[in-house]
Design a protein around this motif. Structure first.
Motif, PDB file in Angstrom:
ATOM      1  N   ARG A  11       0.941  -1.264   0.230  1.00 20.01           N
ATOM      2  CA  ARG A  11      -0.034  -0.030   0.049  1.00 20.01           C
ATOM      3  C   ARG A  11       0.950   1.194   0.091  1.00 20.01           C
ATOM      4  O   ARG A  11       0.572   2.121  -0.680  1.00 20.01           O
ATOM      5  CB  ARG A  11      -0.872  -0.106   1.148  1.00 20.01           C
ATOM      6  N   TYR A  61      -2.788  -3.905 -10.858  1.00 20.52           N
ATOM      7  CA  TYR A  61      -2.532  -4.971 -10.203  1.00 20.52           C
ATOM      8  C   TYR A  61      -3.249  -5.136  -8.374  1.00 20.52           C
ATOM      9  O   TYR A  61      -2.871  -6.112  -7.922  1.00 20.52           O
ATOM     10  CB  TYR A  61      -1.356  -5.448 -10.110  1.00 20.52           C
ATOM     11  N   ASN A  62      -3.181  -3.953  -8.014  1.00 20.69           N
ATOM     12  CA  ASN A  62      -3.651  -3.538  -6.563  1.00 20.69           C
ATOM     13  C   ASN A  62      -4.876  -4.779  -6.043  1.00 20.69           C
ATOM     14  O   ASN A  62      -4.686  -5.270  -5.081  1.00 20.69           O
ATOM     15  CB  ASN A  62      -4.020  -1.984  -6.288  1.00 20.69           C
ATOM     16  N   PRO A  63      -6.138  -4.745  -6.950  1.00 21.74           N
ATOM     17  CA  PRO A  63      -6.878  -5.607  -6.354  1.00 21.74           C
ATOM     18  C   PRO A  63      -6.516  -7.220  -6.401  1.00 21.74           C
ATOM     19  O   PRO A  63      -6.556  -7.739  -5.272  1.00 21.74           O
ATOM     20  CB  PRO A  63      -8.338  -5.507  -7.391  1.00 21.74           C
ATOM     21  N   ARG A  64      -5.901  -7.679  -7.400  1.00 26.78           N
ATOM     22  CA  ARG A  64      -5.142  -8.812  -7.310  1.00 26.78           C
ATOM     23  C   ARG A  64      -4.347  -9.201  -6.280  1.00 26.78           C
ATOM     24  O   ARG A  64      -4.291 -10.300  -5.508  1.00 26.78           O
ATOM     25  CB  ARG A  64      -4.628  -9.236  -8.818  1.00 26.78           C
ATOM     26  N   SER A  66      -3.941  -7.472  -3.519  1.00 25.56           N
ATOM     27  CA  SER A  66      -4.574  -7.396  -2.302  1.00 25.56           C
ATOM     28  C   SER A  66      -5.226  -8.788  -1.590  1.00 25.56           C
ATOM     29  O   SER A  66      -5.356  -9.208  -0.677  1.00 25.56           O
ATOM     30  CB  SER A  66      -5.590  -6.204  -2.019  1.00 25.56           C
ATOM     31  N   MET A  67      -6.097  -9.055  -2.921  1.00 25.76           N
ATOM     32  CA  MET A  67      -6.594 -10.563  -2.624  1.00 25.76           C
ATOM     33  C   MET A  67      -5.707 -11.537  -2.317  1.00 25.76           C
ATOM     34  O   MET A  67      -6.254 -12.298  -1.462  1.00 25.76           O
ATOM     35  CB  MET A  67      -7.586 -10.788  -3.954  1.00 25.76           C
ATOM     36  N   GLU A  70      -4.520 -11.305   1.118  1.00 21.14           N
ATOM     37  CA  GLU A  70      -5.723 -11.584   2.077  1.00 21.14           C
ATOM     38  C   GLU A  70      -5.793 -13.215   2.083  1.00 21.14           C
ATOM     39  O   GLU A  70      -5.916 -13.675   3.220  1.00 21.14           O
ATOM     40  CB  GLU A  70      -6.842 -11.047   1.732  1.00 21.14           C
TER      41      GLU A  70
END
Length: 74
Positions: A11, A61-64, A66-67, A70
């Protein structure tokens, strides 16, 4: 703990990348940091373009990432 540290680094990388790019560019080219303050030059534009490219890649690529972080943290 390690996964949360990786997520925090991911982040904050958007904010930390610009100074890192300036320092690395200065080291690679041998250009002193004081020369960046001398008006508008191609060095500034190149660093800004590299930073915007990084932000674009980060946004893509942030959503990928981060997922993935997680899921890996569970």
């Amino acid at each position: 703990m390690f996964i949360s540290l990786l997520a925090l680094i991911w982040r904050w990388s958007v904010f930390l990348m610009f100074p890192l790019l300036v320092i690395v560019y200065s080291l690679l080219t041998g250009l002193p940091l004081a020369d960046f303050d001398n008006g508008v030059n191609r060095h500034k534009w190149l660093i800004v373009m590299l930073y915007l490219l990084y932000v674009g890649v980060w946004l893509k690529y942030n959503p990928r990432v981060s997922m993935y972080l997680e899921r890996w943290g569970r």
